[in-house]
Design an enzyme around this catalytic site. Structure first.
Site, PDB file in Angstrom:
ATOM      1  N   PHE A 168       0.808  -1.228   0.000  1.00 11.32           N
ATOM      2  CA  PHE A 168       0.000   0.000   0.000  1.00 11.32           C
ATOM      3  C   PHE A 168       0.840   1.276   0.000  1.00 11.32           C
ATOM      4  O   PHE A 168       0.341   2.347  -0.321  1.00 11.32           O
ATOM      5  CB  PHE A 168      -0.936   0.015   1.237  1.00 11.32           C
ATOM      6  CG  PHE A 168      -0.251   0.420   2.518  1.00 11.32           C
ATOM      7  CD1 PHE A 168      -0.043   1.765   2.826  1.00 11.32           C
ATOM      8  CD2 PHE A 168       0.213  -0.526   3.424  1.00 11.32           C
ATOM      9  CE1 PHE A 168       0.612   2.155   3.987  1.00 11.32           C
ATOM     10  CE2 PHE A 168       0.866  -0.151   4.582  1.00 11.32           C
ATOM     11  CZ  PHE A 168       1.069   1.192   4.860  1.00 11.32           C
ATOM     12  N   LYS A 192      -1.092  -7.222  -9.306  1.00  9.41           N
ATOM     13  CA  LYS A 192      -2.066  -7.349  -8.218  1.00  9.41           C
ATOM     14  C   LYS A 192      -1.686  -6.268  -7.206  1.00  9.41           C
ATOM     15  O   LYS A 192      -0.827  -6.460  -6.346  1.00  9.41           O
ATOM     16  CB  LYS A 192      -1.977  -8.751  -7.598  1.00  9.41           C
ATOM     17  CG  LYS A 192      -3.225  -9.255  -6.886  1.00  9.41           C
ATOM     18  CD  LYS A 192      -3.725  -8.366  -5.785  1.00  9.41           C
ATOM     19  CE  LYS A 192      -2.908  -8.487  -4.516  1.00  9.41           C
ATOM     20  NZ  LYS A 192      -3.290  -7.465  -3.495  1.00  9.41           N
ATOM     21  N   GLU A 195      -4.964  -3.999  -2.145  1.00 10.94           N
ATOM     22  CA  GLU A 195      -6.404  -3.724  -2.131  1.00 10.94           C
ATOM     23  C   GLU A 195      -6.716  -2.436  -1.362  1.00 10.94           C
ATOM     24  O   GLU A 195      -7.814  -1.891  -1.461  1.00 10.94           O
ATOM     25  CB  GLU A 195      -7.183  -4.910  -1.537  1.00 10.94           C
ATOM     26  CG  GLU A 195      -6.915  -5.219  -0.062  1.00 10.94           C
ATOM     27  CD  GLU A 195      -5.673  -6.081   0.175  1.00 10.94           C
ATOM     28  OE1 GLU A 195      -4.688  -5.965  -0.587  1.00 10.94           O
ATOM     29  OE2 GLU A 195      -5.680  -6.861   1.144  1.00 10.94           O
ATOM     30  N   SER A 245       5.241  -6.947   3.460  1.00 14.18           N
ATOM     31  CA  SER A 245       5.818  -7.271   4.765  1.00 14.18           C
ATOM     32  C   SER A 245       6.615  -8.578   4.683  1.00 14.18           C
ATOM     33  O   SER A 245       6.373  -9.414   3.796  1.00 14.18           O
ATOM     34  CB  SER A 245       4.694  -7.417   5.791  1.00 14.18           C
ATOM     35  OG  SER A 245       3.837  -8.469   5.382  1.00 14.18           O
ATOM     36  N   CYS A 300       9.815   1.569   3.441  1.00 12.26           N
ATOM     37  CA  CYS A 300      10.703   0.473   3.842  1.00 12.26           C
ATOM     38  C   CYS A 300      12.117   0.983   4.035  1.00 12.26           C
ATOM     39  O   CYS A 300      12.966   0.274   4.553  1.00 12.26           O
ATOM     40  CB  CYS A 300      10.678  -0.629   2.805  1.00 12.26           C
ATOM     41  SG  CYS A 300      11.359  -0.094   1.239  1.00 12.26           S
ATOM     42  N   GLU A 394       9.268  -4.131  13.094  1.00 12.55           N
ATOM     43  CA  GLU A 394       8.955  -3.018  12.187  1.00 12.55           C
ATOM     44  C   GLU A 394       7.695  -2.317  12.703  1.00 12.55           C
ATOM     45  O   GLU A 394       6.634  -2.930  12.825  1.00 12.55           O
ATOM     46  CB  GLU A 394       8.710  -3.550  10.768  1.00 12.55           C
ATOM     47  CG  GLU A 394       8.454  -2.436   9.783  1.00 12.55           C
ATOM     48  CD  GLU A 394       8.307  -2.931   8.352  1.00 12.55           C
ATOM     49  OE1 GLU A 394       7.699  -3.999   8.126  1.00 12.55           O
ATOM     50  OE2 GLU A 394       8.806  -2.231   7.447  1.00 12.55           O
TER      51      GLU A 394
HETATM   52  P1  NAD Z   1       1.426  -6.663   3.126  1.00 10.84           P
HETATM   53  O1  NAD Z   1       2.423  -7.753   3.245  1.00 10.84           O
HETATM   54  O2  NAD Z   1       0.304  -6.631   4.090  1.00 10.84           O
HETATM   55  O3  NAD Z   1       0.739  -6.684   1.662  1.00 10.84           O
HETATM   56  C1  NAD Z   1       1.503  -6.730   0.496  1.00 10.84           C
HETATM   57  C2  NAD Z   1       0.713  -7.466  -0.580  1.00 10.84           C
HETATM   58  O4  NAD Z   1       0.461  -8.803  -0.153  1.00 10.84           O
HETATM   59  C3  NAD Z   1      -0.640  -6.840  -0.877  1.00 10.84           C
HETATM   60  O5  NAD Z   1      -0.847  -6.837  -2.269  1.00 10.84           O
HETATM   61  C4  NAD Z   1      -1.618  -7.728  -0.136  1.00 10.84           C
HETATM   62  O6  NAD Z   1      -2.861  -7.823  -0.783  1.00 10.84           O
HETATM   63  C5  NAD Z   1      -0.928  -9.089  -0.128  1.00 10.84           C
HETATM   64  N1  NAD Z   1      -1.182  -9.878   1.081  1.00 10.84           N
HETATM   65  C6  NAD Z   1      -1.391  -9.404   2.347  1.00 10.84           C
HETATM   66  N2  NAD Z   1      -1.535 -10.437   3.201  1.00 10.84           N
HETATM   67  C7  NAD Z   1      -1.414 -11.578   2.478  1.00 10.84           C
HETATM   68  C8  NAD Z   1      -1.455 -12.978   2.801  1.00 10.84           C
HETATM   69  N3  NAD Z   1      -1.665 -13.403   4.044  1.00 10.84           N
HETATM   70  N4  NAD Z   1      -1.271 -13.869   1.806  1.00 10.84           N
HETATM   71  C9  NAD Z   1      -1.064 -13.463   0.540  1.00 10.84           C
HETATM   72  N5  NAD Z   1      -1.016 -12.147   0.183  1.00 10.84           N
HETATM   73  C10 NAD Z   1      -1.192 -11.227   1.133  1.00 10.84           C
HETATM   74  O7  NAD Z   1       2.239  -5.283   3.134  1.00 10.84           O
HETATM   75  P2  NAD Z   1       1.645  -3.809   3.206  1.00 10.84           P
HETATM   76  O8  NAD Z   1       1.116  -3.566   4.576  1.00 10.84           O
HETATM   77  O9  NAD Z   1       0.771  -3.545   2.039  1.00 10.84           O
HETATM   78  O10 NAD Z   1       2.971  -2.944   2.984  1.00 10.84           O
HETATM   79  C11 NAD Z   1       3.833  -2.560   4.014  1.00 10.84           C
HETATM   80  C12 NAD Z   1       5.008  -3.511   4.119  1.00 10.84           C
HETATM   81  O11 NAD Z   1       5.712  -3.544   2.879  1.00 10.84           O
HETATM   82  C13 NAD Z   1       6.039  -3.061   5.137  1.00 10.84           C
HETATM   83  O12 NAD Z   1       6.467  -4.199   5.838  1.00 10.84           O
HETATM   84  C14 NAD Z   1       7.156  -2.483   4.304  1.00 10.84           C
HETATM   85  O13 NAD Z   1       8.439  -2.503   4.903  1.00 10.84           O
HETATM   86  C15 NAD Z   1       7.106  -3.378   3.118  1.00 10.84           C
HETATM   87  N6  NAD Z   1       7.752  -2.773   1.959  1.00 10.84           N
HETATM   88  C16 NAD Z   1       8.977  -3.263   1.620  1.00 10.84           C
HETATM   89  C17 NAD Z   1       9.660  -2.703   0.564  1.00 10.84           C
HETATM   90  C18 NAD Z   1      11.029  -3.214   0.192  1.00 10.84           C
HETATM   91  O14 NAD Z   1      11.565  -2.759  -0.786  1.00 10.84           O
HETATM   92  N7  NAD Z   1      11.618  -4.124   0.927  1.00 10.84           N
HETATM   93  C19 NAD Z   1       9.089  -1.657  -0.160  1.00 10.84           C
HETATM   94  C20 NAD Z   1       7.815  -1.193   0.203  1.00 10.84           C
HETATM   95  C21 NAD Z   1       7.158  -1.770   1.279  1.00 10.84           C
END
Ligand code: NAD
Length: 503
Positions: A168, A192, A195, A245, A300, A394
């Site tokens: 997000f 994808k 959401e 994450s 991140c 985090e």
């Molecule tokens: P998230 O892991 O909740 O969601 C990321 C994606 O995974 C979304 O598209 C979501 O729909 C999907 N998703 C969520 N839960 C899932 C599950 N149980 N099974 C399958 N798919 C699932 O992450 P977020 O809250 O959207 O984003 C924030 C996180 O992203 C933070 O931890 C941040 O550090 C990380 N991030 C990392 C980088 C990097 O370069 N390392 C860059 C940007 C963000």
């Protein structure tokens, strides 16, 4: 304007006003409803809690439709010379710049970040696209006469249908980490998006269409866990990039590779900034505060822990003044949700209960007229210990913890105890200390006197350890290896060359 604000899509059956019509998937170049097996969910504006739209929660059926359309489009796209393919991206880059105000508004509305942060994200997407436009120059093959009359050459070929799953926090930039390179290199991509922020991705799809990308080459399938699982499981998808994450990155990496896909999964972070007593106080305090509070700490690459070596109190005093001067609303946006705000508050309160001293307290931030938004001001906690949860996990909000250390090696030990390895920085005037940290910090991206050490194109982006699963980096030159496969060709045309031990 009023009509738009009060728009309720007739098919939705919902009684509350939404600013935008319900979001659709984009499959084979056209908007498509999801099968409704899973209920759609609301998209919120984090700055006032209002409902912006609704997003369909797709599953295997929608992913399969997109994969079929992508396979139909792929042969012609793969056969298009790369110099022609990138022409679309020259136009797309110009369209990103032309539409920056509209895109920035969408990002601000669905993600909450302030206007200049939203614009910076779009400019970064344009820079990523600029790199994709240079791919014909970078990917020219290699050729050598390896023995008399025998020539070896290497050419790169696309993988086929690939997917990107995004978080997000950067609704425009992160999809553009993967999309322009993967498509310019000859793949068809299914995105994808998160959401939580689906609106920007629809605009991206529209701009690509306007730039002349053939239908089926880029598609958008909205949803959450089920859509991600369908992507991981689909044998018609050759590779998947994931950003999110660490918890989800691990799930996605394991599940996608179980079907023998390529997978590069970027996870969460806990970035340490080591501040030495010789650091320039003005520059350091400004950089540290900007790093921990930019995008409400939801990056991140955000500073999360400051390891203060020896006497850095004068620097900390300046940080406190700068953080206190920030005004929620114009200077710092809200966090993404009430749930997120509650989680962050819990970390702060637990740390205070365990003896941390609060220097800047953003817990009671609010914005007049937008009281229902998920506001938090910059928060700085001193005398945090490495054992506290807030020092290890985090937090993903505008919170900086200060841990005191006696010398540089003690500071590095604290940094390197973290299972994450996205970014680390040191603030110092000493070249020797800077080199020591660059060499020994366990992180994929390391900075000196830089609060957010993001490598810019052509350098690749990617962390280490629990911040990245899979091999290679997601942007720049690193991505070429990920989105293509190399074919090694050996040819001989002169009959006189005969045979030798190699042939
Ligand atoms: P998230 O892991 O909740 O969601 C990321 C994606 O995974 C979304 O598209 C979501 O729909 C999907 N998703 C969520 N839960 C899932 C599950 N149980 N099974 C399958 N798919 C699932 O992450 P977020 O809250 O959207 O984003 C924030 C996180 O992203 C933070 O931890 C941040 O550090 C990380 N991030 C990392 C980088 C990097 O370069 N390392 C860059 C940007 C963000």
């Amino acid at each position: 304007m009023l009509a738009l604000l009060l728009f309720v899509p007739p098919e939705s059956g919902y009684l509350y006003p939404m600013k935008y019509p319900a979001v659709h998937n984009i499959i084979a170049g056209a908007p498509r409803d999801a099968s409704n097996a899973l209920p759609a969910i609301d998209v919120f504006n984090p700055s006032d809690g209002s409902v912006l739209s609704r997003v369909p929660m797709s599953g295997h059926h929608e992913v399969d439709l997109a994969v079929q359309a992508a396979h139909k489009a792929w042969p012609a796209w793969a056969a298009t010379p790369i110099k022609e393919r990138v022409q679309v991206f020259y136009k797309y880059k110009a369209l990103l710049e032309k539409n920056i105000a509209e895109l920035a508004t969408l990002i601000t509305e669905e993600n909450g970040k302030i206007d200049n942060e939203a614009r910076a994200e779009i400019l970064k997407a344009a820079e990523l696209t600029e790199f994709a436009c240079s791919l014909p120059q970078i990917t020219a093959g290699e050729v050598l006469e390896v023995s008399r009359g025998v020539e070896c050459r290497i050419e790169r070929f696309p993988l086929g249908v690939v997917a990107a799953i995004t978080p997000f926090n950067f609704p425009v930039m992160v999809p553009n980490w993967s999309m322009p390179n993967a498509i310019a290199l000859g793949n068809c991509m299914i995105l994808k998006p998160s959401e939580i922020v689906p609106l920007s991705s629809i605009k991206i799809a529209g701009l690509l269409r306007e730039a002349g990308l053939p239908e089926g080459v880029f598609q958008v399938v909205h949803g959450g866990k089920e859509a991600v699982e369908a992507i991981c499981d689909h044998t018609g998808i050759a590779a998947v990039s994931f950003v999110g994450s660490t918890k989800t990155a691990k799930v996605v990496y394991r599940r996608a590779t179980a079907t023998l896909k390529r997978c590069l999964a970027l996870g969460g972070a806990k970035n340490h900034l080591i501040v030495m007593p010789d650091a320039d106080a003005e520059m350091t305090s400004g950089n540290v505060v900007a790093s921990m509070s930019g995008c409400a700490g939801q990056r991140c690459m955000a500073a999360s822990v400051m390891v203060a070596v020896a006497d850095t109190d004068a620097i900390i005093a300046k940080m406190v003044l700068k953080a206190r001067a920030m005004v929620p609303g114009p200077d710092i946006g809200p966090v993404i949700s009430q749930q997120s705000k509650d989680r962050i508050l819990h970390y702060i309160e637990e740390a205070v209960a365990h003896g941390a001293k609060i220097l800047v307290d953003g817990r009671h931030a609010t914005v007049h007229g937008r009281e229902k938004g998920y506001w938090l001001g910059p928060t700085i906690l001193d005398h945090v210990t490495p054992e506290m949860r807030i020092a290890q996990e985090e937090v993903f909000g505008p919170v900086l913890v200060i841990i005191r250390a006696g010398d540089i090696d003690a500071a590095l030990k604290i940094e390197n105890a973290s299972p994450y390895g996205n970014a680390a920085s040191v603030f110092t005037e000493s070249g020797g200390i800077a080199r020591h940290v660059m060499e020994h910090a366990q992180a994929g991206m390391v900075g000196v006197n830089v609060g957010v050490p993001v490598p810019r194109e052509p350098f690749s982006f990617g962390g280490w350890n629990d911040s990245r699963f899979g091999v290679g980096d997601i942007t720049g030159r690193g991505s070429i290896e990920f989105w293509t496969q190399a074919k090694k060709m050996t040819t001989k045309w002169n009959r006189e060359a005969g045979t030798n031990w190699m042939s």
